[in-house]
Design an enzyme around this catalytic site. Sequence first.
Site, PDB file in Angstrom:
ATOM      1  N   TYR A 104       0.747  -1.251  -0.117  1.00 55.48           N
ATOM      2  CA  TYR A 104       0.187   0.088  -0.033  1.00 55.48           C
ATOM      3  C   TYR A 104       0.878   1.294  -0.043  1.00 55.48           C
ATOM      4  O   TYR A 104       2.128   1.257   0.307  1.00 55.48           O
ATOM      5  CB  TYR A 104      -0.983   0.034   1.153  1.00 55.48           C
ATOM      6  CG  TYR A 104      -0.116   0.186   2.485  1.00 55.48           C
ATOM      7  CD1 TYR A 104      -0.017   1.496   3.061  1.00 55.48           C
ATOM      8  CD2 TYR A 104       0.412  -0.805   3.319  1.00 55.48           C
ATOM      9  CE1 TYR A 104       0.724   1.648   3.994  1.00 55.48           C
ATOM     10  CE2 TYR A 104       0.928  -0.788   4.409  1.00 55.48           C
ATOM     11  CZ  TYR A 104       1.378   0.631   4.928  1.00 55.48           C
ATOM     12  OH  TYR A 104       1.915   0.869   6.096  1.00 55.48           O
ATOM     13  N   PHE A 117       1.854   9.697   3.345  1.00 51.21           N
ATOM     14  CA  PHE A 117       2.209   9.380   4.766  1.00 51.21           C
ATOM     15  C   PHE A 117       2.714   8.166   5.271  1.00 51.21           C
ATOM     16  O   PHE A 117       3.102   7.858   6.218  1.00 51.21           O
ATOM     17  CB  PHE A 117       1.061   9.559   5.645  1.00 51.21           C
ATOM     18  CG  PHE A 117      -0.323   8.985   5.550  1.00 51.21           C
ATOM     19  CD1 PHE A 117      -0.443   7.680   6.023  1.00 51.21           C
ATOM     20  CD2 PHE A 117      -1.292   9.614   4.459  1.00 51.21           C
ATOM     21  CE1 PHE A 117      -1.721   6.951   5.693  1.00 51.21           C
ATOM     22  CE2 PHE A 117      -2.541   8.793   4.105  1.00 51.21           C
ATOM     23  CZ  PHE A 117      -2.598   7.557   4.845  1.00 51.21           C
ATOM     24  N   ASP A 118       2.606   7.246   4.422  1.00 47.10           N
ATOM     25  CA  ASP A 118       3.167   5.976   4.580  1.00 47.10           C
ATOM     26  C   ASP A 118       3.075   4.850   3.225  1.00 47.10           C
ATOM     27  O   ASP A 118       2.420   4.884   2.554  1.00 47.10           O
ATOM     28  CB  ASP A 118       2.351   5.153   5.616  1.00 47.10           C
ATOM     29  CG  ASP A 118       2.914   4.045   6.093  1.00 47.10           C
ATOM     30  OD1 ASP A 118       4.153   3.768   6.131  1.00 47.10           O
ATOM     31  OD2 ASP A 118       2.309   3.095   6.968  1.00 47.10           O
ATOM     32  N   ILE A 137      -8.092  -0.056   9.869  1.00 47.20           N
ATOM     33  CA  ILE A 137      -8.869   0.807   9.505  1.00 47.20           C
ATOM     34  C   ILE A 137     -10.531  -0.018   8.748  1.00 47.20           C
ATOM     35  O   ILE A 137     -10.092  -0.908   7.978  1.00 47.20           O
ATOM     36  CB  ILE A 137      -8.779   1.989   8.914  1.00 47.20           C
ATOM     37  CG1 ILE A 137      -7.981   1.819   7.507  1.00 47.20           C
ATOM     38  CG2 ILE A 137      -7.703   2.983   9.882  1.00 47.20           C
ATOM     39  CD1 ILE A 137      -7.766   3.240   6.781  1.00 47.20           C
ATOM     40  N   TYR A 163      -9.652   7.238  10.132  1.00 45.49           N
ATOM     41  CA  TYR A 163      -9.214   7.354  11.473  1.00 45.49           C
ATOM     42  C   TYR A 163     -10.423   8.537  12.178  1.00 45.49           C
ATOM     43  O   TYR A 163     -10.197   8.819  13.146  1.00 45.49           O
ATOM     44  CB  TYR A 163      -7.994   8.075  11.791  1.00 45.49           C
ATOM     45  CG  TYR A 163      -6.789   7.047  11.187  1.00 45.49           C
ATOM     46  CD1 TYR A 163      -6.503   5.794  12.023  1.00 45.49           C
ATOM     47  CD2 TYR A 163      -6.400   6.909  10.176  1.00 45.49           C
ATOM     48  CE1 TYR A 163      -5.557   4.885  11.786  1.00 45.49           C
ATOM     49  CE2 TYR A 163      -5.486   6.094   9.720  1.00 45.49           C
ATOM     50  CZ  TYR A 163      -5.099   5.070  10.683  1.00 45.49           C
ATOM     51  OH  TYR A 163      -4.040   3.783  10.090  1.00 45.49           O
ATOM     52  N   PHE A 180      -5.519   5.792  -0.949  1.00 47.43           N
ATOM     53  CA  PHE A 180      -4.590   4.733  -0.864  1.00 47.43           C
ATOM     54  C   PHE A 180      -4.374   4.019  -2.142  1.00 47.43           C
ATOM     55  O   PHE A 180      -5.502   3.937  -3.170  1.00 47.43           O
ATOM     56  CB  PHE A 180      -5.004   3.494   0.165  1.00 47.43           C
ATOM     57  CG  PHE A 180      -4.858   3.933   1.359  1.00 47.43           C
ATOM     58  CD1 PHE A 180      -3.764   3.536   1.995  1.00 47.43           C
ATOM     59  CD2 PHE A 180      -6.080   4.333   2.321  1.00 47.43           C
ATOM     60  CE1 PHE A 180      -3.592   3.997   3.309  1.00 47.43           C
ATOM     61  CE2 PHE A 180      -5.909   4.584   3.676  1.00 47.43           C
ATOM     62  CZ  PHE A 180      -4.416   4.460   4.283  1.00 47.43           C
TER      63      PHE A 180
END
Length: 188
Positions: A104, A117-118, A137, A163, A180
């Site tokens: 991802y 962010f990731d 999530i 979130y 994503f």
Amino acid sequence: MRISLTTLLVGTALLAGGAAAFSHSQSNTNPATTANRRDFLSQTASIAAATTASLSLPKPSLADDDASDPYSDYITTESGMKYLITKEGDGAIPAAGQTVKAHYTGWLDGFDSPKKFDSSRDRGRPFQFKVGAGQVIRGWDEAFSTMKVGERRKIILPSRLAYGDRGAGGIIPGGATLYFDVELLAIL
């Protein structure tokens, strides 16, 4: 045929005005020489339809049918998640409780945003979790529960599937929509 709200309101106003004019004409003339109410309303409706069809008023745009929406070709699920399959898979679909291996990358503010962010891809290490077990999530549980092994998707998660209002780790603000690029590599 699509009718805008403005056109519908103008047509309704014309029809109502015609009905009022007919009622007024009925009270001031001889009933024997006046067209019957149905004929009059039918003629008024025809005039109203022709008038509104010829109007070129600005049409209000809705997000769902706006041609400038960059995500208009995405599928929207009942929960509000949007997704686009970018690579078809040909493997099995995981059942609830099965462990999956996935890659991802996540962004704030869109897929082309510099606010990544990731990313498991950047680390070169796939992520593993149990589908439908609440380990991730809600949007991920939903997305991966319908993907085939080998499939890759772009998913857009409203905050309630991510979130929520609390955000996460000082990186993801409360209320954030997350973007994503996910890929189901294997069911373990």
